[in-house]
Design a protein around this motif. Structure first.
Motif, mmCIF file in Angstrom:
data_model
loop_
_atom_site.group_PDB
_atom_site.id
_atom_site.type_symbol
_atom_site.label_atom_id
_atom_site.label_comp_id
_atom_site.label_asym_id
_atom_site.label_seq_id
_atom_site.Cartn_x
_atom_site.Cartn_y
_atom_site.Cartn_z
ATOM 1 N N TYR B 317 33.730 -86.531 61.866
ATOM 2 C CA TYR B 317 34.584 -85.755 60.963
ATOM 3 C C TYR B 317 35.711 -86.578 60.340
ATOM 4 O O TYR B 317 36.268 -86.195 59.319
ATOM 5 C CB TYR B 317 35.188 -84.562 61.710
ATOM 6 C CG TYR B 317 34.158 -83.507 62.040
ATOM 7 C CD1 TYR B 317 33.674 -82.664 61.045
ATOM 8 C CD2 TYR B 317 33.649 -83.376 63.319
ATOM 9 C CE1 TYR B 317 32.715 -81.707 61.331
ATOM 10 C CE2 TYR B 317 32.688 -82.418 63.612
ATOM 11 C CZ TYR B 317 32.226 -81.586 62.618
ATOM 12 O OH TYR B 317 31.282 -80.644 62.899
ATOM 13 N N VAL B 321 37.804 -85.973 56.914
ATOM 14 C CA VAL B 321 39.196 -85.528 56.995
ATOM 15 C C VAL B 321 40.095 -86.479 56.205
ATOM 16 O O VAL B 321 40.985 -86.043 55.470
ATOM 17 C CB VAL B 321 39.657 -85.434 58.473
ATOM 18 C CG1 VAL B 321 41.150 -85.128 58.549
ATOM 19 C CG2 VAL B 321 38.885 -84.349 59.195
ATOM 20 N N LEU B 324 39.541 -85.836 52.519
ATOM 21 C CA LEU B 324 40.062 -84.514 52.145
ATOM 22 C C LEU B 324 41.598 -84.503 52.119
ATOM 23 O O LEU B 324 42.212 -83.984 51.180
ATOM 24 C CB LEU B 324 39.552 -83.474 53.156
ATOM 25 C CG LEU B 324 39.688 -82.023 52.756
ATOM 26 C CD1 LEU B 324 38.817 -81.708 51.562
ATOM 27 C CD2 LEU B 324 39.302 -81.115 53.909
ATOM 28 N N HIS B 328 44.018 -84.099 48.913
ATOM 29 C CA HIS B 328 44.974 -82.993 48.829
ATOM 30 C C HIS B 328 46.393 -83.508 48.582
ATOM 31 O O HIS B 328 47.126 -82.956 47.759
ATOM 32 C CB HIS B 328 44.918 -82.163 50.110
ATOM 33 C CG HIS B 328 45.810 -80.969 50.067
ATOM 34 N ND1 HIS B 328 45.658 -79.971 49.130
ATOM 35 C CD2 HIS B 328 46.888 -80.630 50.812
ATOM 36 C CE1 HIS B 328 46.592 -79.060 49.308
ATOM 37 N NE2 HIS B 328 47.358 -79.440 50.314
ATOM 38 N N SER B 437 37.077 -77.739 48.396
ATOM 39 C CA SER B 437 36.677 -78.986 49.041
ATOM 40 C C SER B 437 36.201 -78.749 50.462
ATOM 41 O O SER B 437 35.273 -79.403 50.935
ATOM 42 C CB SER B 437 37.844 -79.975 49.059
ATOM 43 O OG SER B 437 38.276 -80.216 47.761
ATOM 44 N N ILE B 438 36.862 -77.815 51.144
ATOM 45 C CA ILE B 438 36.446 -77.525 52.528
ATOM 46 C C ILE B 438 35.011 -76.999 52.539
ATOM 47 O O ILE B 438 34.190 -77.388 53.356
ATOM 48 C CB ILE B 438 37.425 -76.528 53.184
ATOM 49 C CG1 ILE B 438 38.757 -77.241 53.441
ATOM 50 C CG2 ILE B 438 36.869 -75.978 54.480
ATOM 51 C CD1 ILE B 438 39.892 -76.329 53.858
ATOM 52 N N PHE B 443 32.394 -81.334 54.124
ATOM 53 C CA PHE B 443 33.337 -81.472 55.233
ATOM 54 C C PHE B 443 32.749 -80.882 56.513
ATOM 55 O O PHE B 443 32.749 -81.498 57.548
ATOM 56 C CB PHE B 443 34.651 -80.781 54.850
ATOM 57 C CG PHE B 443 35.683 -80.786 55.939
ATOM 58 C CD1 PHE B 443 36.222 -81.979 56.385
ATOM 59 C CD2 PHE B 443 36.123 -79.607 56.514
ATOM 60 C CE1 PHE B 443 37.186 -81.986 57.387
ATOM 61 C CE2 PHE B 443 37.086 -79.619 57.507
ATOM 62 C CZ PHE B 443 37.610 -80.807 57.944
#
Lengths: 317, 510
Positions: B317, B321, B324, B328, B437-438, B443
């Motif tokens: 992950y 992460v 992402l 953000h 995006s999530i 993701f």
């Protein structure tokens, strides 16, 4: 207004939708003068400034600043203009020095400017606060910082949009002293203000109401226009008899027989020229054996002049 | 020309300096930008558990079901992933316990599986659950399949062991039958057709008894071929066909008329029976010798990665992460920038100054790029050295990917900033992109699970590119698809140009 014109507008009009913010504005401002643009809040002063800066494009009519239409300014012309907006628009998280340095960079001031910036900060009395962040400054200090930012590139034309709004009278006085200094240094200043009394500092004053320029002249000429001439106040020991009043009105130094009574045995006399009429008035009193307590020129405050002009305009509309 | 260029540089770097100072002056913002994401990752890493869920399970065995004993025996052996709470015959109570959340799974055993098997049908174990999470439902389905598979294996194993035990007795019968078959052949070779026939009849009877004993078991296993289990079915079918062949030949032999002048056909059949019996005997021996486990499940699987390093589930992950979070942060910084200038009135100051939209945007771009790149570097350092994240690929590719993700994100942020009227509106747009995006960047959902037209959204998000490329670089040691790098570059240019055009329009005369 026989000097070189820095600002010239012809029927300059700006509309926002149906609303006319500036209506048929005609201005001629010579180089090296202080032009005071007076009017109540929302009368179109800031819109005019923005039109002259090229931020807004006119709806109709034309404006020329340095003989160029403002909305077609190139960088060189923009570099000759300094602008102090109505609100404090610098960066609150930057220090006084950093804000000034930023403004200097925007206007392409060469990097070796340390001394110049310090001199400028001395000029606006912020030298001791260089390290303070803008959000830690008082309102007056922020205005001075804005002024310094507007002056940083030594502009020949300076637009100051309500520079004294919200600051105390002492500081206002200092500001105007400084503006006069700038004028003496050769700058042309276009200053908008809500404080009518500040008109006294200006070479020329434009009075605006509801987007229309209702008067433009020197302060003295404006005063004379409202009063209809110079005003003399004559205070006597006893009330002047009606027959004598009529005689006084017929004197050649009195304009159009304009003599009126005021309280406390005082007469108001409108004359062509106070300095020449005052000795003639005293002479006439002596001839008539009128005991004079005091006689002087009365200077009508600009607030009254402004109110008078606005009322006339309103009545005319 | 040079002066003009130099003045432009001064203006651009005035913005860079201004933006950097403004951000650096906000320690709480810096804290939340750097430590916030790292703490999220760290807590996720500490908190994530890769152990599958253990399901509290109740088994319903219908009253009178002959498999109650079997179920008791099997449930006792499934301790992994299934916690058996008991066996009940009360379906209503079990269902209500499931609805109340006291149990996770209710397994309903078949009433009489033997009857279904005899009818060549599979017996059904039904698994009831009350899950709403599609992943949990899929987990239960997989678990159900595995349980059924395990039960099948145990049933087969038990039956096979029993058959193998019985086959030892069959072998004794086969040995006797082989002696009789030899007698039949010898009598026929001596021309003693009648005696040969008599012995053949005795042999036929013996084989009939053997067929009765072994035939049904062998047939049962042979029928498993229909269910796809050929491991047991094939040897059973071979044995069964040999048995049938022996019986057919004996039937033919017995039916022939004893003719003493020419017994060659009878001898040939007797020889064939003898050979078949020998082969049957050998097959039986082989059948007994084969490990039942191998016979029931000849194959097993193990999962190995071609990667160089063993990966923790959290490691998977981390690339997603990182991309992402950086996306953000970059979008948020940029989206508040111009709207802030406009709201604060500084845009008016800039409009009056000899500064172009391009210089303004470039200055902001460079400053935010530098700031977010530093944040990215700190975040990377923290996950590599703080969380043991492997870095199997090239740092150059890593930096290129981060740079691409940041550039595209800043472009999106500036476009938002130019479209939004207020800070809160800008933040709302940024949050919508984060939400998108999530769901769409891979993701937590692989992109193949999305309908192809919807994947267009995925490929508009920089985090999708970042996740794909960073996973390849960090976890596989591969540079990733060159097309993705090119796409990031093109999107960066496109979004920059759109933002520059919009800013020029906003800074132009109104």
């Amino acid at each position: 207004m026989d000097n070189v014109l820095v600002i010239e507008t012809t029927n300059l009009t700006k509309k926002f939708g149906e609303q006319t913010a500036v209506d048929q504005l005609n201005l001629e401002i010579p180089a090296g003068s202080i032009f005071g643009f007076i009017g109540p809040s929302g009368c179109g002063k800031t819109t005019t400034v923005r039109l002259l800066l090229g931020i807004y494009e006119p709806t109709s009519g034309s404006a020329r600043v340095f003989n160029t239409a403002p909305h077609a300014f190139n960088r060189q012309e923009q570099g000759k203009i300094g602008y102090m907006p109505q609100m404090f628009v610098l960066y609150p998280d930057l220090t006084v020095w950093e804000n000034l340095n930023f403004a200097a960079s925007l206007y392409g001031v060469p990097l070796r400017r340390h001394k110049q910036l310090h001199e400028l900060l001395q000029l606006v009395n912020l030298e001791e606060h260089v390290g303070k962040r803008a959000n830690q400054l008082s309102g007056g200090m922020q205005r001075r910082l804005s002024l310094a930012a507007a002056l940083v590139h030594k502009p020949s034309l300076l637009f100051l949009d309500e520079p004294t709004t919200g600051i105390d009278p002492v500081l206002r006085r200092k500001f105007w002293d400084h503006f006069v200094e700038l004028q003496q240094m050769g700058h042309t200043l276009f200053v908008t203000t809500q404080y009518v009394g500040e008109a006294a500092y200006c070479d020329y004053v434009g009075v605006m109401n509801n987007g229309r320029l209702i008067a433009i002249d020197t302060p003295e000429a404006l005063r004379r226009r409202v009063q209809g001439g110079d005003v003399l106040h004559l205070r006597t020991q006893e009330e002047v008899a009606y027959t004598l009043l009529r005689q006084l009105g017929e004197q050649p130094f009195v304009l159009n027989g304009r003599v009126s009574r005021l309280p406390e045995s005082t007469l108001q006399i409108i004359v062509e020229e106070a300095s020449t009429a005052l000795p003639l008035l005293l002479e006439w009193c002596q001839e008539q054996e009128i005991a004079v307590e005091s006689a002087s020129e009365y200077v009508l405050p600009f607030d009254d002049i402004f109110v008078e002009l606005i009322e006339k305009e309103t009545a005319h509309v | 020309m040079f002066n003009s260029f130099f003045s432009s540089l001064i203006r651009i770097f005035a913005f860079v300096r201004k933006e950097v100072l403004t951000i650096v002056r906000q320690p709480r913002l810096l804290f939340s930008l750097i430590l916030g994401p790292f703490l999220i990752l760290l807590i996720f890493g500490i908190g994530y558990r890769d152990t599958p869920r253990t399901l509290r399970t109740l088994v319903i065995v219908p009253e009178g079901s002959p498999i109650l004993g079997l179920v008791e025996q099997y449930t006792a052996s499934f301790t992994n992933r299934i916690e058996f709470l008991g066996i009940t015959t009360d379906a209503t109570n079990a269902t209500s316990q499931l609805r109340e959340g006291n149990v996770d799974l209710v397994v309903v055993a078949p009433l009489n599986p033997m009857v279904e098997w005899e009818n060549n049908e599979q017996s059904l174990f039904s698994l009831y659950h009350a899950e709403v999470d599609p992943f949990e439902v899929a987990y239960i389905q997989v678990l159900g399949d595995r349980v059924a598979e395990a039960i099948n294996k145990q049933v087969l194993l038990a039956a096979l062991e029993e058959t193998k035990r019985e086959s030892a007795q069959w072998q004794e019968s086969v040995s006797e039958a082989k002696v009789k078959a030899t007698t039949v052949r010898q009598e026929l070779e001596r021309g003693n057709g009648a005696l040969g026939q008599e012995t053949a009849v005795l042999l036929q009877q013996d084989m009939g008894l053997l067929s009765l004993a072994a035939g049904s078991s062998l047939l049962l296993f042979a029928n498993l071929a229909a269910t796809g289990d050929t491991n047991v079915a094939l040897p059973a079918a071979t044995l069964h066909s040999r048995l049938e062949s022996i019986q057919d030949n004996l039937d033919t032999l017995v039916a022939m008329e004893a003719d003493d002048t020419d017994l060659s056909q009878e001898i040939a059949l007797a020889e064939q029976v003898e050979r078949d019996l020998t082969e049957f005997d050998t097959l039986l021996t082989q059948f007994q010798e084969i490990d039942s486990q191998v016979l029931v499940a000849p194959f097993r699987s193990e999962t190995l990665s071609v990667g160089l390093q063993r990966l923790d589930p959290t490691h998977f992950y981390i690339p997603a992460v990182i991309s992402l979070l950086l996306q953000h942060i970059a979008i948020t910084m940029a989206c508040l920038s111009i709207v802030g200038e406009r709201r604060g009135g500084t845009l008016e100051f800039l409009q009056a100054a000899p500064v172009s939209a391009l210089e303004t945007l470039l200055g902001k771009y460079i400053s935010f790029f530098l700031l977010t790149a530093v944040l990215g570097a700190i975040l990377t350092g923290l996950v590599i050295w703080g969380m043991g994240m492997p870095m199997l690929g090239s740092w150059g590719n890593y930096a290129l990917t981060i740079a691409g993700v940041l550039s595209v994100s800043l472009g999106i942020g500036f476009i938002i900033s130019l479209a939004a009227q207020t800070n809160s509106q800008a933040i709302q747009y940024a949050m919508i992109i984060l939400l998108a995006s999530i769901f769409f960047s891979g993701f937590f959902l692989p992109l193949y699970r999305l309908w192809e037209p919807v994947r267009v959204i995925s490929w508009l998000l920089p985090a999708t590119y970042g996740t794909d490329l960073l996973q390849n670089i960090m976890l596989r040691g591969q540079p990733g698809d060159m097309v993705l790098y090119v796409a990031l570059l093109l999107f960066s240019l496109l979004f920059f140009l759109i933002a520059a055009r919009q800013l020029r329009r906003q800074m132009a005369r109104l």
